[in-house]
Design an enzyme around this catalytic site. Sequence first.
Site, short mmCIF file in Angstrom:
data_model
loop_
_atom_site.label_atom_id
_atom_site.label_comp_id
_atom_site.label_asym_id
_atom_site.label_seq_id
_atom_site.Cartn_x
_atom_site.Cartn_y
_atom_site.Cartn_z
N HIS A 37 0.69 -1.12 0.09
CA HIS A 37 0.05 -0.28 0.11
C HIS A 37 0.89 1.40 0.20
CE1 HIS A 37 -3.21 -2.99 2.09
NE2 HIS A 37 -3.59 -2.24 1.77
N GLN A 61 -17.75 -7.44 -1.93
CA GLN A 61 -16.98 -7.73 -2.83
C GLN A 61 -16.90 -9.28 -2.38
OE1 GLN A 61 -13.85 -4.19 -2.68
NE2 GLN A 61 -12.68 -6.48 -2.80
O1 PAF Z 1 -7.70 -3.78 -3.25
C1 PAF Z 1 -8.48 -4.00 -2.78
O2 PAF Z 1 -8.36 -3.72 -1.43
C2 PAF Z 1 -9.61 -3.92 -2.55
O3 PAF Z 1 -10.13 -4.26 -3.67
C3 PAF Z 1 -10.47 -2.06 -3.02
C4 PAF Z 1 -9.34 -1.84 -3.93
C5 PAF Z 1 -9.76 -1.39 -2.10
C6 PAF Z 1 -11.75 -2.13 -3.39
O4 PAF Z 1 -12.49 -2.64 -2.13
#
Ligand code: PAF
Length: 283
Positions: A37, A61
């Site tokens: 990140h 998701q």
């Molecule tokens: O990659 C992630 O952490 C997630 O899929 C995202 C892009 C923040 C969407 O919730």
Amino acid sequence: MRLIEKIDDMKTIIRMKKKEGISVGLVPTMGYLHEGHMSLVRASKRDNDFTVMSIFVNPKQFGAGEDFRRYPRDMQRDAKIAEDAGVDVIFAPCADEMYPHDFKTGIKISGVTDILCGKTRVGHFDGVATVVAKLFNIISPDRSYFGQKDAQQAAVIKSMVKDLNMDVDIVTCPIVREPDGLAMSSRNVYLSADERRAAVILSKALYEAEELIKNGERKKETVRDYIMRRIMSEKTAGVEYVEILDADSFKAVDILTGKIMVALAVRFGKTRLIDNIITEVDA
Ligand code: PAF
């Protein structure tokens, strides 16, 4: 650094920044931050005047039986890491803020979502696209940053941006790895000590496959079988897929040539890990 929880407050800040002609970078995350990140934050700070990081564990998701409830969360730790990295605003809404009870819209993307992770995680990429579209509407970023580890996710977002004429550049940043090669992921904390040791086979198998290709192997099945065998040498590994595709079109290839991606998903106990490499192959 400010921590914003309300959509209206976030929009007000962005309106002010845009009036001042300030460029905005967005790093969307689900938190439990790691060096992967941070590499996205560094890229955003390099390219933009103002960096927003979203932290939101997006329920849409996760499928039934997936790890939504146990997904690691630690806002205090994340806020400290983000502030030290120079993030200007964390946008961390709650689920009701993003999806009020009368929420009824979703984005559905076909084609690129039917392969790789999309085969087993049905609906996953629709959930990703829906939340990312919302984040783009709330934050109006000039650029948004995604990791190459989630190569299919980046491809899905690029498709959405193109098809829906969204005014944002999608920047994909290289995979960041632990010193022993394991791709960084918030989910690595689930691994037991034995699984963590065994999981190194993923990057090893990928790099060895790259060597095989560099040494002249061009048959997809031979490279794929080699990777499968290497991974299955670890008893705790359960292979979900090993695929070799054209890195740009995501179309399957039989003979390896051009820019190809070797991608895999493998389970160690209850933990599902993904990884990939991209390599240029001479004809
Ligand atoms: O990659 C992630 O952490 C997630 O899929 C995202 C892009 C923040 C969407 O919730």
